[in-house]
Scaffold this active site. Structure first.
Site, mmCIF file in Angstrom:
data_model
loop_
_atom_site.group_PDB
_atom_site.id
_atom_site.type_symbol
_atom_site.label_atom_id
_atom_site.label_comp_id
_atom_site.label_asym_id
_atom_site.label_seq_id
_atom_site.Cartn_x
_atom_site.Cartn_y
_atom_site.Cartn_z
ATOM 1 C CE1 TYR A 1 -3.634 2.663 1.135
ATOM 2 C CE2 TYR A 1 -1.714 3.622 2.218
ATOM 3 C CZ TYR A 1 -3.014 3.734 1.744
ATOM 4 O OH TYR A 1 -3.684 4.913 1.892
ATOM 5 C CD GLU B 1 -5.798 4.333 -0.937
ATOM 6 O OE1 GLU B 1 -5.862 4.706 0.243
ATOM 7 O OE2 GLU B 1 -6.762 3.803 -1.525
#
Lengths: 371, 290, 371, 290
Positions: free
Chosen positions: C100, C185
């Site tokens: 992530y 993101e």
């Protein structure tokens, strides 16, 4: 590295700075076509020399036929030693006023400098200092519009011109940063119909930053000899004397040139063989010196990273292949000095350990002397 | 004593695993420099001349408490390396590489000022303090000797020439500082002179300048209140305008940066200006006795 | 403003961040064609809701025929209240690991924050805090590669992955700045064949910065009613109660919603009529409240820049045109209070001067009460 | 006394010729604020309410010696205006506009920190010091009164509501500071509380917060050593997650920024936390007497 005017203009246009209509033309036919589309135009030789206009590098054409004729005359002409290959056809402007603006680096303050003047249209060096406004840029802040408004105010501009200048300087600084410019200059920054337009532009890109600008065409402005040495990766400047010089390090090379002149000789070149040059490039550079057919060759080495034995090997290599048909003076001290001097002595070349007598000897061998 | 660099510095080498990094780490260690480690991304765990190699300056500092760094990475990566050092709190950064973009140098120098850090270079031979047996740079080890003369130079090999003649002439050096040959560098003659002024062991200073810019003219102004003898030698007397003499900074452009105006300014400021490098020692002897 | 996945992926690609091969498809035929070109692919509904996968918004097709069928089933389907109009067909990845990474703004530190974790593939809120590495960016310095190397080191990455991460975070921060992102993101940041690739991406653009991004398509995610009020230029949030609310200023509107709930009522909406609303938009907003058919309407005004007489005029205008067929409670104090109250009283509306009894009265009129 | 803004400030108005600028300049003058001039590019030579208008902050400062500026320009030009003020040496900048890009706000706030300047806002109603008859902002003039209470708020109208009830309840104010409703603003509760702590005239403080971010939680930590009574009221109790309640900053996102955690932290730090705005006065009375 200087950029051709048409490239500089293209960069201005991309950044939204107004430029006259224009296009690159490669032959008389294209020139005729350009004038058909644009109307009366200036045909400007795309060469990287200053004072192009005075040397006949800018001519005008009012119709396509005239353009064909002018272009035929210009393409192939010699302009201060450069052959004109391409022209930039640009719509003629009814210029009301000529300003100047540029962004460069201020070496002392170590920050960018914006210079502007209402007395443009001539080289900025010829403008009285009192007529130039200088404003420095904090690189951490950059140029925001207020910077331009302050500049306009200092220049005494008002209204539309003040507003347009404030807008323009933001864009000009953006070009300076994005293109890694040494210099980005608009001169004249023309007033046409009450609006600003970039009538001529210069853009010099920092050689060291070319790795960030892969699409920029590399142009080596040097003479053929200079280009040849630059390709080896060494710094080389042609001078007009007859004593060829090689030294290691830029400062030493400069000092060596100075020393030859000091003793009354005329140096043929500046050659920095590098701070840690190995055998091969040193030999290649020496080959170039030989090819210049100088009266004397003077090699001045202070071995730090450079090893004296490597330099000696390079000398011997050239001596044994191309040959060195002119008097050679070698000064050799520093790292591996003994080995280097020994190698040279075996080949019948004696080396100096001090710079002054060596330089003096080189000048003597030329047959000159302090005049 | 010495200025800027002493034996109490803890030095790391950024780019220690490259050819240059390895070679000069060895030379620095041989001279006595307290090198404590090196940085080379992806090479952590290995060692160079017995020194630990780290992936980041952060890791190197955590282990070694380094406070100085010498940068040997290729020019395109130099800004990254300099900022890595500065942002992690390194207070003395010596930038060896040449051909660093000027805009990168401006960013580095501006940031260093903000952080109160000292940048030497880029395009410098470094700094050496013979009495401290400590150097950060690429200069040959054997030509220096401890003594009372401060040297500040733009050019590398030329400064070697002069330092060696000083040594042979009986004048050792407190510290020899290379400003670097680029248009924008971390130090000015003034900033280095200021350190020499404050250093009680430095009795006189040799300035080695060259054409281009106006650093010498600015220094001349400062010299008026310097209070110690200064000998200046400048290179580029025979250089034609518009041509770069090797250094990106050594160019007479648009009529600026000529030797004439520099020498005039220095003379007026009371410096003893010599024409040729081999005249420095005699001039120095005279300046000190005078 | 959230961006569709396909747009976010496009931005990543432009900045040189590896993404799987993929394309936008508008109908089953295009889906079949995409799978023919790309091979086995995921067909992903382009809707701006989280948890798309679990809700059936991501399905797979191994051949063109299958793709046609899957696309036919997906296009037009309802996904958490949104109709699926377009799919993004994306080559299936053999994912080895899922990381992530994101860049957002840290409101307290007032600087950008990079968050990364080796435990990706799930919402970052569900990742244990000890598995998240946070690194802050000095906006005056930006993100240089060393920042990424330090991040990789903290994550415990080595070799190729460390190098690729360092490279990627520089680009991700560039996107954050250039696109005025609130959030950019990559989740999962997949490892495929030992290399990093952005398997899914989110990009939310700062609404306030849209003037700098003229080409970005404006997407109002709200309900029809919300969109209607947003078009008037006011902030509006639909809630699930039956007492409609209007107040001036965001804080006052929040406090008014709170007050209704405090007295046991259920607010139907949040409506900030603005810090200096004039008659027309206030009347328009009130019209919308009426159209909601609430049980009560509560107007709470503290006149600062807002003038009480303007608010009264807006109320009377609506009353006299559309009509206000439900009980109305008005609290009106501050600038031009007297004039405003007088205007309302002429029309038979009495105004409160304190907020508490007014809110309480609104709840009473609803027929509820504190429970 | 007052914090941050006194009658000795010399205030300019950036964007003075716009509707907002003109209107609020009049209000500020009416309140007693020492407004000395305004800036509006291209409008130099004109005047607004008798005040001179300049093209640049530089020119305004040269003539007026201003040290504070209130910015009314449209959001897309706000960064330019703020930097113009900061770079020219203005030490107090009040940013009224809303919808300024967050990245611009970050740049403004970072630069202000570097220069030691104070930024209030953006998206704020401003700051008012009733005892000094001085305000920089858009708040109504009549609701404030001189007294011993410091007020720091995120929201405008809500702070008016509370300031007015304080005034009616007999509690005048030293200074009322609007932090602004944006995600990134110049002040924090802590930075403002710190000023109130140092101010001998401020006997107690009212904090007006709301959902979103964690400024209140951070403030709670600071309150433990604050030493003066604090009453806190926070808005957004009934707000659903994921929805912006008007302010760009007022949003419960990914489970963060709920009222619950804020109130808990403030309670634990000894603040008196009330549920509804009309409860502030009673709570304050109790806190001061207790």
């Amino acid at each position: 590295m200087k950029q051709y005017e048409y490239l500089a203009k293209g960069v201005l246009r991309e950044h939204g700075i107004p430029i006259p209509p224009g296009r690159l033309v490669n032959n008389p036919g294209e020139a005729a076509e350009a004038v058909r589309d644009i109307g009366p135009a200036a045909l400007k030789a795309q060469v990287l020399v200053g004072g192009r206009g005075k040397a006949g590098g800018i001519r005008f054409a009012t119709n396509p036929d005239e353009a064909r004729g002018v272009a035929a005359a210009m393409i192939g002409m010699d302009l201060k030693g450069y052959t004109v290959e391409r022209l930039y056809a640009e719509g003629k402007l009814e210029i009301e006023r000529e300003f100047y603006i540029s962004v460069t680096t201020d070496r002392n303050k170590k920050i960018p400098l914006v210079m502007a003047s209402l007395a443009g249209g001539v080289e900025i060096e010829d403008v009285d200092d009192s007529k130039i406004v200088r404003q420095w840029v904090d690189p951490r802040v950059g140029v925001l519009p207020y910077f331009g408004r302050e500049l306009a105010q200092r220049l005494g501009l008002e209204g539309t011109l003040a507003k347009e200048l404030a807008d323009l300087v933001v864009k000009l600084y953006a070009i300076f940063r994005e293109k890694d410019a040494e210099l980005v200059e608009i001169n004249p920054l023309a007033v046409v119909g009450g609006h600003l337009i970039a009538a001529d532009a210069r853009l010099n890109i920092d050689d060291s930053a070319l790795f960030r600008h892969k699409t920029v065409e590399i142009i080596d402005e040097g003479s053929d000899l200079e280009k040849k040495v630059h390709k080896i990766g060494l710094a080389y400047v042609e001078l007009d004397g007859d004593i060829a010089i090689m030294a290691n390090g830029a400062g030493m090379a400069m000092a060596t040139v100075d020393a030859i002149q000091y003793f009354g000789g005329r140096p043929a070149n500046f050659l920095d063989a590098g701070g840690g040059a190995s055998v091969e490039p040193t030999a290649q550079a020496l080959d170039v010196l030989v090819s210049m057919k100088p009266k004397v060759i003077f090699i001045n080495i202070f071995g730090g990273i450079t090893r004296c034995d490597d330099v000696a090997r390079a000398i011997l290599q050239v001596k044994n292949t191309t040959g060195i048909p002119v008097p050679l003076v070698v000064r050799l001290v520093g790292t591996n000095e003994k080995e280097g001097v020994a190698l040279l002595e075996q080949a019948g070349i004696s080396a100096y350990s001090d710079m002054a007598p060596a330089a003096q000897r080189a000048v003597e061998l030329r047959g000159g002397g302090r005049s | 004593m010495a200025v800027l660099l002493t034996k109490h510095s803890k030095v790391i080498v950024q780019g220690i695993t490259g050819n240059q990094g390895q070679f000069h780490t060895k030379q620095m260690l041989a001279y006595g420099t307290p090198v404590v480690g090196g940085v080379s991304p992806g090479k952590s765990g290995s060692s160079v001349h017995g020194l630990p190699v780290f992936d980041t300056v952060e890791a190197a500092m955590r282990t070694t408490n380094a406070d100085a760094s010498i940068v040997f990475v290729p020019a395109p990566f130099a800004k990254d390396a300099a900022f890595e050092a500065l942002e992690n709190g390194i207070k003395l950064v010596v930038m060896i590489p040449e051909h660093i973009p000027v805009i990168d140098s401006m960013d580095i120098v501006a940031r260093a000022q903000e952080l109160g850090a000292t940048v030497i270079g880029p395009n410098t031979f470094g700094i050496i303090s013979p009495g401290e047996h400590t150097k950060m740079g690429i200069m040959p080890n054997h030509i220096y000797q401890n003594g009372p003369i401060g040297v500040v130079a733009r050019s590398g090999t030329l400064s070697y020439e002069i330092a060696f003649s000083l040594t042979n002439g009986g004048f050792g050096q407190t510290t020899v500082v290379g400003m670097g040959g680029d248009p924008v560098v971390g130090q000015t003659f003034i900033s280095v002179l200021h350190h020499f002024k404050e250093d009680p062991d430095t009795r006189a200073v040799v300035m080695v300048g060259e054409i281009g810019g106006s650093a010498e003219e600015e220094a001349a102004e400062y010299l008026k209140s310097f209070g110690k003898p200064v000998v200046a030698y400048l290179a580029g007397r025979a250089a034609p305008p518009g041509k770069r003499m090797g250094h990106a900074g050594a160019i007479i452009e648009r009529g600026r940066g000529t030797l004439e105006s520099k020498e005039k300014a220095l003379n007026q400021a009371g410096a003893s200006v010599v024409t040729m490098p081999w005249q420095v020692v005699d001039a120095l002897r005279e300046a000190i006795s005078g």
